[in-house]
Design a protein around this motif. Structure first.
Motif, PDB file in Angstrom:
ATOM      1  N   PHE A   1       0.862  -1.179   0.000  1.00  0.00           N
ATOM      2  CA  PHE A   1       0.000   0.000   0.000  1.00  0.00           C
ATOM      3  C   PHE A   1       0.904   1.236   0.000  1.00  0.00           C
TER       4      PHE A   1
ATOM      5  N   SER B   1      -2.536   4.501  -3.654  1.00  0.00           N
ATOM      6  CA  SER B   1      -3.388   5.564  -3.099  1.00  0.00           C
ATOM      7  C   SER B   1      -3.190   6.856  -3.883  1.00  0.00           C
TER       8      SER B   1
ATOM      9  N   LYS C   1      -9.276  -2.027  -3.926  1.00  0.00           N
ATOM     10  CA  LYS C   1      -8.390  -1.273  -3.037  1.00  0.00           C
ATOM     11  C   LYS C   1      -9.101  -0.881  -1.738  1.00  0.00           C
TER      12      LYS C   1
ATOM     13  N   SER D   1      -8.099  -2.167   1.979  1.00  0.00           N
ATOM     14  CA  SER D   1      -7.717  -1.194   3.006  1.00  0.00           C
ATOM     15  C   SER D   1      -8.512  -1.421   4.278  1.00  0.00           C
TER      16      SER D   1
ATOM     17  N   VAL E   1      -5.763  -0.326   6.960  1.00  0.00           N
ATOM     18  CA  VAL E   1      -4.669   0.536   6.504  1.00  0.00           C
ATOM     19  C   VAL E   1      -4.998   1.984   6.858  1.00  0.00           C
TER      20      VAL E   1
END
Length: 551
Positions: free
Chosen positions: A346, A382, A408, A412, A417
């Motif tokens: 990430f 990101s 994504k 996350s 995350v």
């Protein structure tokens, strides 16, 4: 504090006729926190000044008279003249003002009652008067008693209000909500995380109401603008405290609010069931209701079972999205990666810590691949646009989720995350090995493979063996204090200015570190080149030290 000095300074500005308590307000027009606090202080001042025994004196930190006059014109109290810089400077020095806004509260005799007036006013408002230690202690005891004897009415009503409002402005009696499960939704419309969470909460709320569940939500808006509050509430199907209700800050303090969004759950008995179920709502939706300890224990057991049966496909495949992409844009089926150790990376091009970590990850990746180990990395971006994604990805020797891929967001959430770079290791069986692989590679490089607890124990033993025979303490010409042998992560050596890992001779008091080879004059340490390009962070994120955080 020297009372005579205070009187002397106040007499210089002809304030000796003032009676009662005085607040010396150190503030400036250019200071954002000051601008936000001044209206709060003005509201308290206007209510207390009617009693005639409380005055505020503005001590300006502005740089010119025009700025001072513009800011002072919005204040209902007195001020030290801007031209009297000598008095302003002496007051700054006398009260050791290190930051603004700063509010010093003096009693009738000029004795300092508190130099934490900003915190007192923010937390207790008018109720904190007369701002003595005894009054603050009494307020804290009242709060503790309220927690012990908590009911829905004690939480949601005030001396002047026993209702909440609907989006169309109707008043709903708090007594009508008793016996229900209540969610107190602390939110701010301008805050991205709140804006993203609200639609999910609306979905869950409407499903629960559709099923006939006895559940209600009350919005506790932290917006400063009434239009934002009305616009936000207008899009919500639940209730709210009125705009700028004085209970907002009190409730934020009462529930020890630390993040947004927060959804506090009050049970049918009026007691707090959970301090924040926002994450559970994101992950489980209506399945988290009724938010009881028993329900969360059940969800934890389900989660453990999921982790036990987790496969790479269950992590990376979602409907038709069953592939990652290679350097040429070609699709690589997720099934081709089964049986390998997979690192989910990430990261983002705009993030300085991400760019600083990337060369270390590439170096470790290449070394591990040279040993013919079964490893692959999948970049999960990101970045804000395709161009930034492409620019960053072209320097990576591995795979990626396509830019803007819907997986994504779910990844996350799954791996929680909150800061990047983050590196999650998935083992050959498809189960998660660790979410701390970034730290492992930062410290141990390729030697961290396969990122298991057993491997970390092996490395730990090797480093313990390395340090055998080293002294526990050394004196060094570069530092005045004795240096102590210490285990640490990655650090910068104050001797050679290069990176060190694991072992250091350090002084905690001075934050001073030396490589063992610098401290002992032998090549005992590990080091690497430092490389961190500076760049401002993107909107919605903040970069602090080695991570970029949301919000």
């Amino acid at each position: 504090m020297e009372i005579m000095k205070i009187y002397e300074l106040l007499l210089r500005v002809k304030l000796d006729s003032l009676k009662g308590k005085i607040g010396l307000y150190f503030s400036a027009s250019w200071c954002g926190p000051c601008q936000r606090f001044t209206p709060i202080l003005a509201e308290v001042y206007n209510e207390l000044s009617r009693q005639g025994d409380f005055e505020v004196i503005f001590v300006s930190g502005d740089e010119d008279d025009e700025a001072f006059k513009g800011y002072f014109s919005k204040m209902p109290w007195l001020a030290v003249p801007f031209s009297d810089s000598e008095t302003r400077d002496k007051l700054d020095e006398l009260f050791k003002v290190m930051g603004i806004p700063h509010l010093v509260i003096l009693d009738e005799n000029g004795k300092v009652l508190s130099d934490g007036g900003v915190e007192i006013i923010r937390e207790y408002g008018v109720e904190g008067y007369p701002f003595t230690v005894e009054r603050i202690k009494e307020m804290k005891e009242q709060e503790e008693r309220a927690k012990r004897e908590q009911s829905l009415r004690s939480v949601l009503t005030s001396h002047s209000r026993d209702f909440v409002i609907s989006s169309d402005g109707r008043k709903i009696s708090v007594s009508d909500l008793e016996g229900k499960t209540i969610g107190l939704y602390f939110s701010m419309s301008s805050y991205k995380a709140s804006a993203e969470f609200t639609p999910r909460l609306v979905e869950v709320y409407e499903k629960l109401k559709g099923k006939g569940e006895s559940f209600e939500i009350v919005l506790i808006s932290l917006d400063d603008e009434e239009e934002s509050f009305k616009r936000d509430l207008g899009s919500m199907p639940w209730l709210a405290l009125p705009f700028k209700d004085k209970s907002r800050e009190k409730l934020a303090r009462y529930f020890e609010l630390s993040t947004l969004p927060t959804l506090v759950i009050i049970g049918p008995d009026g007691k707090t069931l959970h301090s924040n179920v926002a994450e559970a709502i994101e992950e489980h939706g209506v399945g988290a209701f009724p938010f009881t300890p028993e329900k969360f224990a059940e969800l934890a057991e389900i989660q453990r079972a999921k982790e036990e049966s987790q496969t790479l496909e269950s992590v990376l495949v979602s409907g038709d999205l069953d592939f990652v992409v290679g350097k040429n844009g070609g699709k690589v089926p997720v099934s081709d990666l089964a049986g390998k150790t997979i690192l989910l990376y990430f990261s983002a091009h705009w993030c300085p810590p991400c760019r600083a970590f990337l060369p270390k990850l590439i170096d470790a990746y290449k070394k591990i691949k040279e040993r013919n180990e079964s490893l692959e990395v999948v970049f999960i971006s990101s970045d804000r646009d395709q161009t930034s994604f492409d620019e960053f990805f072209k320097g990576m020797p591995w795979l990626a989720l396509p830019f803007g891929d819907a997986r994504k967001a779910s990844l996350s959430r799954k791996f929680k995350v909150s800061g990047i770079p983050m590196l999650v290791a998935i083992g050959p069986s498809g189960r998660t090995i660790t979410k701390e692989a970034r730290d492992m590679i930062a410290v141990h490089g390729a030697e961290a493979y396969p990122f298991t607890e057993e491997r970390m124990k092996e490395i730990d033993g090797q480093y313990n063996e390395m340090a055998k025979g080293w002294p526990e303490n050394v004196k060094h010409a570069l530092h005045e204090h004795e240096l102590v042998l210490d285990r640490c992560g990655v650090y910068s050596c104050d001797g050679c200015d290069e990176e060190g890992r694991v072992w250091a001779f350090s002084c905690d008091e001075c934050d001073f570190c030396l490589h063992p080879n610098c401290a002992l004059g032998e090549d005992k340490g590990t080091k690497d080149d430092k490389s961190e390009e500076q760049n401002p962070s993107k909107e919605g994120w903040r970069c602090d030290g080695g991570l970029c955080y949301k919000g």
